[in-house]
Design an enzyme around this catalytic site. Structure first.
Site, short mmCIF file in Angstrom:
data_model
loop_
_atom_site.label_atom_id
_atom_site.label_comp_id
_atom_site.label_asym_id
_atom_site.label_seq_id
_atom_site.Cartn_x
_atom_site.Cartn_y
_atom_site.Cartn_z
N HIS A 27 31.08 3.83 -27.80
CA HIS A 27 32.25 4.25 -27.02
C HIS A 27 33.40 3.27 -27.24
O HIS A 27 33.17 2.11 -27.60
CB HIS A 27 31.91 4.23 -25.52
CG HIS A 27 30.98 5.30 -25.06
ND1 HIS A 27 29.84 5.03 -24.34
CD2 HIS A 27 31.04 6.65 -25.18
CE1 HIS A 27 29.22 6.17 -24.05
NE2 HIS A 27 29.92 7.16 -24.55
N CYS A 38 29.63 0.51 -17.99
CA CYS A 38 29.00 1.85 -17.89
C CYS A 38 28.32 2.09 -16.57
O CYS A 38 28.06 3.24 -16.22
CB CYS A 38 27.92 2.03 -18.94
SG CYS A 38 28.07 1.12 -20.41
N ARG A 94 31.38 10.28 -29.17
CA ARG A 94 31.01 11.30 -28.19
C ARG A 94 32.20 12.18 -27.76
O ARG A 94 32.00 13.26 -27.20
CB ARG A 94 30.42 10.62 -26.96
CG ARG A 94 29.12 9.86 -27.23
CD ARG A 94 27.93 10.78 -27.17
NE ARG A 94 26.70 10.10 -27.55
CZ ARG A 94 25.95 9.36 -26.73
NH1 ARG A 94 26.31 9.20 -25.47
NH2 ARG A 94 24.84 8.80 -27.17
N LEU A 136 19.20 7.38 -24.97
CA LEU A 136 19.68 7.62 -26.34
C LEU A 136 20.09 6.32 -27.02
O LEU A 136 20.61 5.41 -26.37
CB LEU A 136 20.90 8.56 -26.30
CG LEU A 136 20.67 9.96 -25.75
CD1 LEU A 136 22.02 10.68 -25.61
CD2 LEU A 136 19.74 10.74 -26.66
N GLU A 175 29.43 5.85 -15.54
CA GLU A 175 30.82 5.85 -16.01
C GLU A 175 31.12 7.02 -16.94
O GLU A 175 32.24 7.52 -16.99
CB GLU A 175 31.09 4.54 -16.76
CG GLU A 175 32.35 4.60 -17.58
CD GLU A 175 32.61 3.36 -18.38
OE1 GLU A 175 31.82 3.04 -19.27
OE2 GLU A 175 33.62 2.73 -18.10
N ASP A 176 30.10 7.45 -17.69
CA ASP A 176 30.36 8.46 -18.70
C ASP A 176 30.62 9.84 -18.13
O ASP A 176 31.04 10.74 -18.85
CB ASP A 176 29.19 8.50 -19.70
CG ASP A 176 29.11 7.22 -20.50
OD1 ASP A 176 30.18 6.69 -20.85
OD2 ASP A 176 27.99 6.74 -20.75
N1 LIG Z 1 29.85 3.92 -21.18
C1 LIG Z 1 28.84 3.49 -21.91
O1 LIG Z 1 28.99 2.65 -22.78
N2 LIG Z 1 27.65 4.07 -21.71
C2 LIG Z 1 26.46 3.69 -22.37
C3 LIG Z 1 25.59 4.86 -22.60
C4 LIG Z 1 24.33 4.49 -23.33
C5 LIG Z 1 23.37 5.64 -23.51
N3 LIG Z 1 22.13 5.17 -24.06
C6 LIG Z 1 23.93 6.71 -24.40
O2 LIG Z 1 23.70 6.67 -25.60
O3 LIG Z 1 24.62 7.61 -23.92
#
Ligand SMILES: NC(=O)NCCC[C@H](N)C(=O)O
Length: 253
Positions: free
Chosen positions: A161, A246, A131, A17, A65-66
């Site tokens: 984030h 992340c 998010r 994403l 991490e998310d």
């Molecule tokens: N903790 C973070 O900064 N995660 C990065 C997530 C990137 C991923 N392309 C997203 O949009 O969810």
């Protein structure tokens, strides 16, 4: 021993994403090599890495991490704000339950991405506006309050984030690339850094930070402050709004 969760990139990584930046081609093989370099850097610094089972149908799964917020022996499994990422949490929960963590979950209608959660001492700042929603923050506060933490919601509108905007150095100074920080006044001790990826550090010990090679001027600034810096190239992940934070979840031994 200190351990860190990691998750190997999906072969579909290039479909990850994007919210705030334009898509540029991602080389999945190079990304895999960079991920291995990231994992090797953690190990070289004395961190045992534990792999969450791959989620190859989820392009963004490497951004492990998310999927969770860990405090002490409590793992709060997130409920990612992007529907495409919701299936990523199952593997993280399975892994942390297997390691003996107490499990709690953010439930609907709450959403929360671990990348929105910045902890220092007993304060937990949570980015609101991308998010993560208000219900997610309220649920996290209810779960972490009894653990002795105070949860503070802070605005995030310019980056994906909260931890895309700010992270904390050992000692608690919060670093951020000011054009992307909604409200630096949230933190008493805020240090502006000259490069966007310079805002992202992973604390490896009381004097060592892991950061991206794409922020050399910030690296010099940190070294001038007496920090030891380990730098890794994660360029393919940066094209997908990822950063050093992340790609792992640190678990304290
Ligand atoms: N903790 C973070 O900064 N995660 C990065 C997530 C990137 C991923 N392309 C997203 O949009 O969810």
């Amino acid at each position: 021993m200190n351990r860190a969760l990691v998750r190997r990139p999906s072969p579909r990584l290039a479909e990850g994403l994007l919210t705030h930046i334009a898509r540029t081609p991602v080389d999945a093989d190079l990304a895999r090599t960079q991920w291995e370099g990231y994992v090797a850097a953690l190990r070289a610094e004395g961190w045992e890495t534990v792999e969450v089972p791959p989620a190859d149908d989820c392009p963004d799964a490497a951004f492990v991490e998310d999927t969770v917020v860990v405090l002490g022996d409590l793992a709060v499994i997130s409920r990612p704000g992007a529907d495409e990422r919701k299936p990523e949490t199952a593997g993280t929960e399975e892994t942390l339950a297997g390691l003996g963590y107490r499990i709690a979950r953010i439930e609907a209608p709450g959403t929360l991405d671990g990348g929105d959660v910045l902890k220092h001492d007993h304060t937990v700042w949570v980015g609101l506006g991308g998010r993560t929603n208000a219900s997610g923050v309220e649920q996290l506060a209810a779960l972490l309050g009894p653990e002795g933490a105070t949860v503070v919601g802070v605005p995030v509108s310019r980056v994906l984030h909260l931890k895309s905007a700010v992270t904390a150095l050992p000692g608690g100074t919060v670093v951020g690339y000011q054009p992307l920080v909604d409200d630096p006044a949230v933190w008493d001790d805020f240090l502006p850094v000259p490069e966007e990826p310079g805002a992202h550090v992973v604390l490896l010990d009381h004097e060592t930070v892991l950061m991206s090679t794409s922020a050399p001027r910030t690296r010099a600034l940190f070294e001038d402050r007496g920090l030891r810096v380990v730098a890794v190239d994660i360029g393919e992940f940066e094209k997908l709004e990822g950063c050093v934070t992340c790609l792992s979840v640190r678990l304290r031994g």
